[in-house]
Design a protein around this motif. Structure first.
Motif, PDB file in Angstrom:
ATOM      1  N   ASP A 138       0.830  -1.212   0.000  1.00 18.17           N
ATOM      2  CA  ASP A 138       0.000   0.000   0.000  1.00 18.17           C
ATOM      3  C   ASP A 138       0.865   1.263   0.000  1.00 18.17           C
ATOM      4  OD1 ASP A 138      -2.320  -1.451  -0.033  1.00 18.17           O
ATOM      5  OD2 ASP A 138      -2.675  -1.326   2.126  1.00 18.17           O
ATOM      6  N   LYS A 139       1.917   1.236   0.803  1.00 22.46           N
ATOM      7  CA  LYS A 139       2.806   2.389   0.876  1.00 22.46           C
ATOM      8  C   LYS A 139       3.526   2.603  -0.456  1.00 22.46           C
ATOM      9  CE  LYS A 139       6.670   4.324   3.513  1.00 22.46           C
ATOM     10  NZ  LYS A 139       7.637   4.106   4.631  1.00 22.46           N
ATOM     11  N   LYS A 140       3.967   1.500  -1.072  1.00 21.36           N
ATOM     12  CA  LYS A 140       4.652   1.592  -2.357  1.00 21.36           C
ATOM     13  C   LYS A 140       3.707   2.111  -3.431  1.00 21.36           C
ATOM     14  CE  LYS A 140       8.138   0.843  -5.176  1.00 21.36           C
ATOM     15  NZ  LYS A 140       9.397   1.612  -5.105  1.00 21.36           N
ATOM     16  N   PHE A 141       2.449   1.670  -3.405  1.00 18.53           N
ATOM     17  CA  PHE A 141       1.472   2.158  -4.374  1.00 18.53           C
ATOM     18  C   PHE A 141       1.317   3.668  -4.273  1.00 18.53           C
ATOM     19  CE2 PHE A 141      -2.908   3.628  -4.955  1.00 18.53           C
ATOM     20  CZ  PHE A 141      -3.068   3.401  -6.315  1.00 18.53           C
ATOM     21  N   GLU A 142       1.217   4.178  -3.060  1.00 16.95           N
ATOM     22  CA  GLU A 142       1.048   5.627  -2.870  1.00 16.95           C
ATOM     23  C   GLU A 142       2.273   6.395  -3.360  1.00 16.95           C
ATOM     24  OE1 GLU A 142       0.090   6.088   1.246  1.00 16.95           O
ATOM     25  OE2 GLU A 142      -1.986   5.402   1.004  1.00 16.95           O
ATOM     26  N   GLU A 143       3.471   5.827  -3.148  1.00 15.21           N
ATOM     27  CA  GLU A 143       4.689   6.466  -3.653  1.00 15.21           C
ATOM     28  C   GLU A 143       4.689   6.525  -5.181  1.00 15.21           C
ATOM     29  OE1 GLU A 143       7.909   4.196  -2.136  1.00 15.21           O
ATOM     30  OE2 GLU A 143       7.679   4.883  -0.055  1.00 15.21           O
ATOM     31  N   LEU A 144       4.284   5.425  -5.816  1.00 13.98           N
ATOM     32  CA  LEU A 144       4.295   5.350  -7.273  1.00 13.98           C
ATOM     33  C   LEU A 144       3.249   6.275  -7.887  1.00 13.98           C
ATOM     34  CD1 LEU A 144       4.697   1.479  -7.650  1.00 13.98           C
ATOM     35  CD2 LEU A 144       6.374   3.196  -8.352  1.00 13.98           C
ATOM     36  N   ILE A 145       2.060   6.288  -7.305  1.00 11.43           N
ATOM     37  CA  ILE A 145       0.985   7.110  -7.847  1.00 11.43           C
ATOM     38  C   ILE A 145       1.318   8.589  -7.724  1.00 11.43           C
ATOM     39  CG2 ILE A 145      -0.589   7.558  -5.908  1.00 11.43           C
ATOM     40  CD1 ILE A 145      -1.659   5.863  -9.162  1.00 11.43           C
ATOM     41  N   ASP A 146       1.995   8.952  -6.627  1.00 11.63           N
ATOM     42  CA  ASP A 146       2.443  10.340  -6.466  1.00 11.63           C
ATOM     43  C   ASP A 146       3.551  10.664  -7.465  1.00 11.63           C
ATOM     44  OD1 ASP A 146       0.672  10.605  -4.361  1.00 11.63           O
ATOM     45  OD2 ASP A 146       2.192  10.352  -2.795  1.00 11.63           O
ATOM     46  N   LEU A 147       4.409   9.698  -7.698  1.00  9.03           N
ATOM     47  CA  LEU A 147       5.573   9.895  -8.561  1.00  9.03           C
ATOM     48  C   LEU A 147       5.166  10.233  -9.995  1.00  9.03           C
ATOM     49  CD1 LEU A 147       8.680   9.738  -8.144  1.00  9.03           C
ATOM     50  CD2 LEU A 147       8.561   7.367  -8.933  1.00  9.03           C
ATOM     51  N   VAL A 148       4.084   9.613 -10.472  1.00  6.49           N
ATOM     52  CA  VAL A 148       3.662   9.829 -11.863  1.00  6.49           C
ATOM     53  C   VAL A 148       2.561  10.880 -11.990  1.00  6.49           C
ATOM     54  CG1 VAL A 148       4.342   7.502 -12.557  1.00  6.49           C
ATOM     55  CG2 VAL A 148       1.986   7.919 -11.792  1.00  6.49           C
ATOM     56  N   GLY A 149       2.185  11.509 -10.885  1.00  3.52           N
ATOM     57  CA  GLY A 149       1.251  12.624 -10.952  1.00  3.52           C
ATOM     58  C   GLY A 149      -0.210  12.254 -11.045  1.00  3.52           C
ATOM     59  N   LEU A 150      -0.605  11.129 -10.416  1.00  2.74           N
ATOM     60  CA  LEU A 150      -2.007  10.737 -10.368  1.00  2.74           C
ATOM     61  C   LEU A 150      -2.555  10.882  -8.948  1.00  2.74           C
ATOM     62  CD1 LEU A 150      -1.930   7.564 -12.654  1.00  2.74           C
ATOM     63  CD2 LEU A 150      -2.848   9.817 -13.228  1.00  2.74           C
TER      64      LEU A 150
END
Length: 325
Positions: A138-150
């Motif tokens: 879950d934490k990794k998902f939030e990092e990735l989604i923030d990283l790509v601007g979603l």
């Protein structure tokens, strides 16, 4: 861009990569043919840099890119990524190594499972390749989604609920999930509106800088490739006909095919007679012309071009396969 050679070590090395496809017989007495999709190509990509691979449809770009990742099994050649000989890995080791090399596909809709929500799409690689806990995922998902601007709030949405640019951001996030060092970008903006292409290209450049990623950027669009690449290889009918730094290629294209591609780029300011078009059509890779494959379309064709394929010649930092040099 600079014409100086990169001081960075090569992350990706490809030597004599070859991939042929057999065609089915069309008639009872007809022999199967051979499509020379990728014919003995070699190049390298320094760590943290981008190599652009350009050419018309049918030039072998996508086959070469997928053969490097062994999504298509090459017939011959040496492939090394990060010091690991990918071309020699057995299936089990290759599956484990795949987390180090990823791909972003051309069509951001067909490459995403329409029955999966965005959270499932992005975190599926983590569930398959890692032993992370649900909290860690879950934490990794939030990092990735923030990283790509979603938006995190969109985690439960499905691909059809996003725009083309947003779907490509999802594909990029999925590719980044396992922290790869090498990513193949296979025409990543060709299906997007022009207004969105710049946003995705800038995102890719920003991610490269932040995460020290190495890219192979495959495209038919020289204007796009110029924006993202440090070096460029030009492919024609399965072979590399020219390689150079980006600045060198755009300031002085050497091969007649590269020159024709440059002239075919539409100008920002319209001109009276429009832009040039390369004469003729790319020949079939099943039956390439003898000698230099480009000679039927070349404005500078000579007698030797019709019978002898040119050797590579070094011109400054560039290499070109042409009898003109």
């Amino acid at each position: 861009m600079t014409t100086k050679k990169s001081s960075q070590p090569d992350l990706v090395t490809v030597d004599n990569l070859t991939k042929f496809f057999k065609t089915r017989k069309a008639g009872l007495f007809e022999r199967p043919g051979t499509i020379r999709a990728v014919d003995n190509i070699s190049f390298s990509i320094p760590e943290g840099r981008t190599l652009g691979m350009v050419g018309e449809s049918g030039s072998g770009k996508t086959t070469a890119a997928r053969s490097i990742l062994r999504l298509i099994e090459p017939d011959a050649g040496f492939i090394s990524i990060g010091g690991t000989r990918v071309s020699g890995l057995e299936r089990a080791r290759l599956r484990e190594f795949r987390k180090n090399m990823q791909i972003v596909f051309q069509d951001p809709y067909s490459s995403l499972n329409p029955r999966m929500a965005v959270e499932k799409i992005i975190t599926e690689p983590l569930a398959i390749h890692t032993a992370m806990s649900r909290t860690g995922i879950d934490k990794k998902f939030e990092e990735l989604i923030d990283l790509v601007g979603l938006e995190r709030a969109h985690r439960g949405r499905y691909p059809h609920e996003f725009s083309g640019g947003q779907r490509q951001r999802i594909g990029i996030a999925r590719a980044l999930a396992l922290n790869p060092k090498f990513i193949v970008l296979d025409e990543p903006v060709s299906s997007l509106d022009v207004s969105i292409q710049g946003q995705i290209l800038n995102l890719l450049k920003d991610l490269q800088k932040r995460l020290r990623l190495t890219y192979l950027f495959v495209s038919h669009d020289l204007a796009v490739v110029e924006h993202v690449s440090d070096r460029i290889v030009v492919m024609y009918l399965g072979r590399i006909v020219e390689r150079n730094t980006t600045e060198g290629l755009y300031s002085r294209p050497l091969h007649p095919y590269t020159q024709s591609l440059m002239k075919s780029i539409p100008a920002v300011k319209p001109v009276k007679h429009g832009f040039a078009v390369i004469s003729g059509e790319i020949p079939s890779p099943e039956n390439p012309p003898p000698g230099c494959h480009f000679h039927p379309r070349c404005p500078y064709v000579m007698t030797i071009c019709r019978s002898v394929y040119p050797a590579y010649r070094r011109i400054g930092y560039a290499k070109v396969a042409c009898h003109l040099y």
